[in-house]
Design an enzyme around this catalytic site. Sequence first.
Site, PDB file in Angstrom:
ATOM      1  CG  HIS A 177      -6.025   0.771   6.387  1.00  0.00           C
ATOM      2  ND1 HIS A 177      -5.159  -0.144   5.822  1.00  0.00           N
ATOM      3  CD2 HIS A 177      -5.891   1.910   5.659  1.00  0.00           C
ATOM      4  CE1 HIS A 177      -4.531   0.437   4.796  1.00  0.00           C
ATOM      5  NE2 HIS A 177      -4.959   1.672   4.680  1.00  0.00           N
TER       6      HIS A 177
ATOM      7  CG  ASP B  44      -2.089   0.933   1.136  1.00  0.00           C
ATOM      8  OD1 ASP B  44      -2.340   1.456   0.033  1.00  0.00           O
ATOM      9  OD2 ASP B  44      -2.752   1.163   2.155  1.00  0.00           O
TER      10      ASP B  44
ATOM     11  CG  ASN C 252      -1.377   3.585   4.678  1.00  0.00           C
ATOM     12  OD1 ASN C 252      -2.579   3.417   4.635  1.00  0.00           O
ATOM     13  ND2 ASN C 252      -0.574   3.246   3.688  1.00  0.00           N
TER      14      ASN C 252
ATOM     15  CB  CYS D  86      -5.889   6.542  -1.790  1.00  0.00           C
ATOM     16  SG  CYS D  86      -7.143   5.770  -2.808  1.00  0.00           S
TER      17      CYS D  86
END
Length: 304
Positions: free
Chosen positions: A209, A18, A251, A242
């Site tokens: 998350h 990610d 994150n 994202c």
Amino acid sequence: MSSSIPSRVKLVDVGPRDGLQNEKSPVPAEVKIGLVHRLQAAGLTEIEVTSFVSPKWVPQMADNVEVMAGIERQPGVRYSVLTPNLKGYEAAVPTRPDEIVVFGSASEAFSQKNINCSIAESIERFAPVVKAARAAGIAVRGAMSCTVGCPYEGEVAPERVAYLAGLMKQIGVQHVGVADTIGVGTPRKVQRAMEATLQHYGIDAVSGHFHDTYGQALANTLASLEMGVWQYDTSVAGLGGCPYAKGATGNVATEDVVYMLHGMGIETGIDLDKLIDAGTYISDFLGRPSNSRAAKALLTKRLG
């Protein structure tokens, strides 16, 4: 300290997948492998390594097979990969992942923009993937994106989160992550999204998350800890964002969460110094400072 706050927390580092998927310039496979090795050396037992998606959409993950083959696996560490469809799953299986991750959105608009189909259609697409993985003895985790806010439709109601969690449960997803994909969540909103998810999953099958776009990720982690949630996705050095959410920063940094947890007397099994080294390794390669405040502070102290 509230009795519902867990005494031990498990962190899944999603940095290699990610975190790196949005990097514009290619990160070589050996650097990704080096990052995984440093994370496991720091005591991480759950690492999201790569994704099996079309290289046309996510070129950064085109080396997925090479990365999975290059990791020196340690006993007790789970290596997970993202598989958005059956084709991705079939490509992933020979690389022996311990867990696969499927994803759905709690926002209809985000689902359309991100994967060109409705929430219900996305779940139908994942059903055969989940079935195949479960039959093969591979664990299945579901990432639920946009559980508190969406870049296209604003606030997301807890009912939408409950709806998505219910669909995930129906197709056999064993564990779900409640993701604040664009980082707009605040503690009460996040707790409502968690409560909605807990209508379908037990506390041991739910994780948080959180993105730190508005500086709320640690507050949202604490709010979830107070509900007894003991599993979280974090990203070393705060890597990531994202690709479909403008302005969404990374994150929450694994280092910041570990610093907070250790300060609260909560066990993680993670060596913070070695974790900071892992973050420094990848940040140096990317040619920019770490996004972790704890890492920056502790590195400054080391120099002193």
